[in-house]
Design an enzyme around this catalytic site. Structure first.
Site, PDB file in Angstrom:
ATOM      1  CE1 TYR A 210      37.197  40.327  43.001  1.00 46.87           C
ATOM      2  CE2 TYR A 210      36.221  40.583  40.615  1.00 46.87           C
ATOM      3  CZ  TYR A 210      36.379  41.213  41.804  1.00 46.87           C
ATOM      4  OH  TYR A 210      36.900  42.283  42.618  1.00 46.87           O
TER       5      TYR A 210
ATOM      6  CG  ASP B 263      40.920  42.336  43.481  1.00 47.65           C
ATOM      7  OD1 ASP B 263      41.776  42.322  44.208  1.00 47.65           O
ATOM      8  OD2 ASP B 263      40.811  43.479  43.152  1.00 47.65           O
TER       9      ASP B 263
ATOM     10  CD  GLU C 253      33.333  43.066  40.947  1.00 47.17           C
ATOM     11  OE1 GLU C 253      34.068  42.836  40.884  1.00 47.17           O
ATOM     12  OE2 GLU C 253      33.160  43.712  42.579  1.00 47.17           O
TER      13      GLU C 253
END
Ligand code: SF4
Length: 324
Positions: A99, A117, A16
Site C-alpha cells: 500500500y 486502502d 503514510e
C-alpha cells in the site's frame, strides 16, 4: 490534511507511516512535528535515535519508528538522499508494504500503481458485491488486481485520490450517501439492500490479557530504569523494572528486590488493538549507595526524564505522580 496533494515522496512516506494503525486526527500533529523538526530525509537520517523515539512517543507500534530511521539512513547513504523513484526500489525499503509503496509511486511520481486502502476496498466490494475479505493474502491480491484493472493508464495519482475521497465522503462505512451516488444504479450492495454488510469483516482475534508488575526503584534524585530489548511491544523504550504474570497477583520477586519496601501501589489499564494491558506499579525507595542493582539498570535523574522515550502507560504513571 496537511499532506493532501503533496508530491514530495519524503513527506508522503512520513504521512503514510504515521497513519498506519493511527487515526488521521491523531496522526496530523505528529506529521507536523516531524516535518518541522526534520524537513528533509537528511535531517531525519542524522537524528539521534532517542530523540526520534521521543517525538514518536504516544503513537505506539514503535517498529514503525525504528523502520523510519533505518529507511532514512538507507536513502541518505544508498540513494544520496533522493527518495527512489521506482515501485520496486520503494517496496524494498524497510517498513514499506504494497500500500505505502503504491501511494508513494502514484502520488509522488504518478506511476501506474493502484493504492488500495480501506476506503477503496469498501467502494469496490459494495459496487461489485465482493464477498472476500481484504485481510488475507488471496483477498488482498484480488482487490489489488481489480483496482489496477479499473485504473486509467495515465493520471494514476488523480484516480487514486478520487476513489479514496469517494469512499471517505460518499461511500462512508455507515450511512453512505447512496441517493447522491453516481453508481447507485449498478451497485450490487445497494441492490441487495446490504450496504453495511460490505466489505466482509475479518475474524476478530481473541484479546490477549497481560499483567505487568512495575517496580519503580528510586532514591532522592534518581530513577532506576530498564531499556526494553525483547522482541515485544515497547522495544527500545524505557520502563521501570518489570515482571509479567498471567494474573494480577504479586509475582515472586528476584533476590535484589527482597529487602526493599514498597511505599505505594497503583494500577493502570491500557487497551491495544489485540492486547489488554494492566500495569501494577509499586514505588520502592532505595539507598543508592548501599543497594547493588543488576547491570541492566540505567540511573536517570528525575529531572532528565524528558530525554528518554517511554511507552504511553509509563508516561501516564509519571504524570500521575508528578515525575513529568
Ligand atoms: S450506491 Fe451506496 S453503497 Fe453503492 S457505491 Fe454508491 S454510496 Fe456506496
Amino acid at each position: 490534511m496537511p499532506w493532501k496533494g503533496i508530491r514530495d515522496p519524503y513527506k508522503i512516506w512520513l504521512s503514510e507511516i504515521i497513519l498506519q494503525q493511527t487515526r488521521v486526527i491523531q496522526g496530523e500533529k505528529y506529521y507536523l512535528a516531524f516535518t518541522k523538526k526534520y524537513p528533509n530525509i537528511h535531517n531525519l537520517a542524522l537524528a539521534k535515535e532517542e530523540e526520534v523515539f521521543r517525538l514518536w512517543q504516544g503513537l505506539g507500534y514503535y517498529n514503525r519508528c525504528r523502520n523510519l530511521l533505518l529507511t532514512a539512513k538507507i536513502i541518505a547513504e544508498k540513494y544520496h538522499g533522493q527518495f527512489p523513484n521506482t515501485y520496486h526500489e520503494i517496496r524494498e525499503l524497510k517498513g514499506i508494504g504494497d500500500y505505502t509503496a503504491a501511494a508513494i509511486a502514484s502520488f509522488a511520481y504518478n506511476l501506474p500503481h493502484a493504492v488500495v486502502d480501506g476506503n477503496v476496498v469498501r467502494v469496490l466490494s459494495r459496487i461489485f458485491g465482493i464477498k472476500k475479505t481484504f485481510h488475507d493474502a488471496k483477498g488482498k491480491k484480488y482487490f489489488q488486481e481489480l483496482a489496477f484493472k479499473l485504473m486509467p493508464s495515465t493520471k494514476s495519482a488523480q484516480y487514486n485520490q478520487a476513489i479514496m475521497d469517494f469512499g471517505a465522503i460518499i461511500c462512508k462505512p455507515a450511512s453512505p450517501h447512496c441517493t447522491e451516488c453516481p453508481f447507485s444504479k449498478i451497485c450490487i450492495a445497494k441492490a441487495q439492500n446490504k450496504v453495511t454488510e460490505y466489505p466482509v469483516k475479518k475474524e476478530k482475534k481473541a484479546l490477549k490479557i497481560r499483567h505487568f508488575h512495575f517496580y519503580v526503584l528510586q532514591d532522592e534524585t534518581n530513577l532506576y530504569l530498564i531499556k526494553r530489548n525483547e522482541k515485544d511491544i515497547w522495544k527500545d523504550l524505557h520502563t521501570p523494572y518489570m515482571i509479567e504474570t498471567n494474573g494480577k497477583e504479586k509475582p515472586n520477586s528476584p533476590i535484589f528486590l527482597n529487602s526493599m519496601k514498597v511505599e505505594k501501589s497503583f494500577s493502570l489499564r491500557q487497551q491495544l488493538t489485540h492486547q489488554q494491558l494492566y500495569g501494577h506499579f509499586r514505588i520502592v525507595h532505595i539507598e543508592s549507595k548501599k543497594q547493588h542493582l543488576p547491570i541492566e539498570f540505567i540511573k536517570v535523574k528525575k529531572t532528565a526524564l524528558t530525554d528518554f522515550a517511554f511507552p504511553r502507560m509509563i508516561i501516564s504513571f509519571f504524570k500521575k505522580f508528578d515525575y513529568l
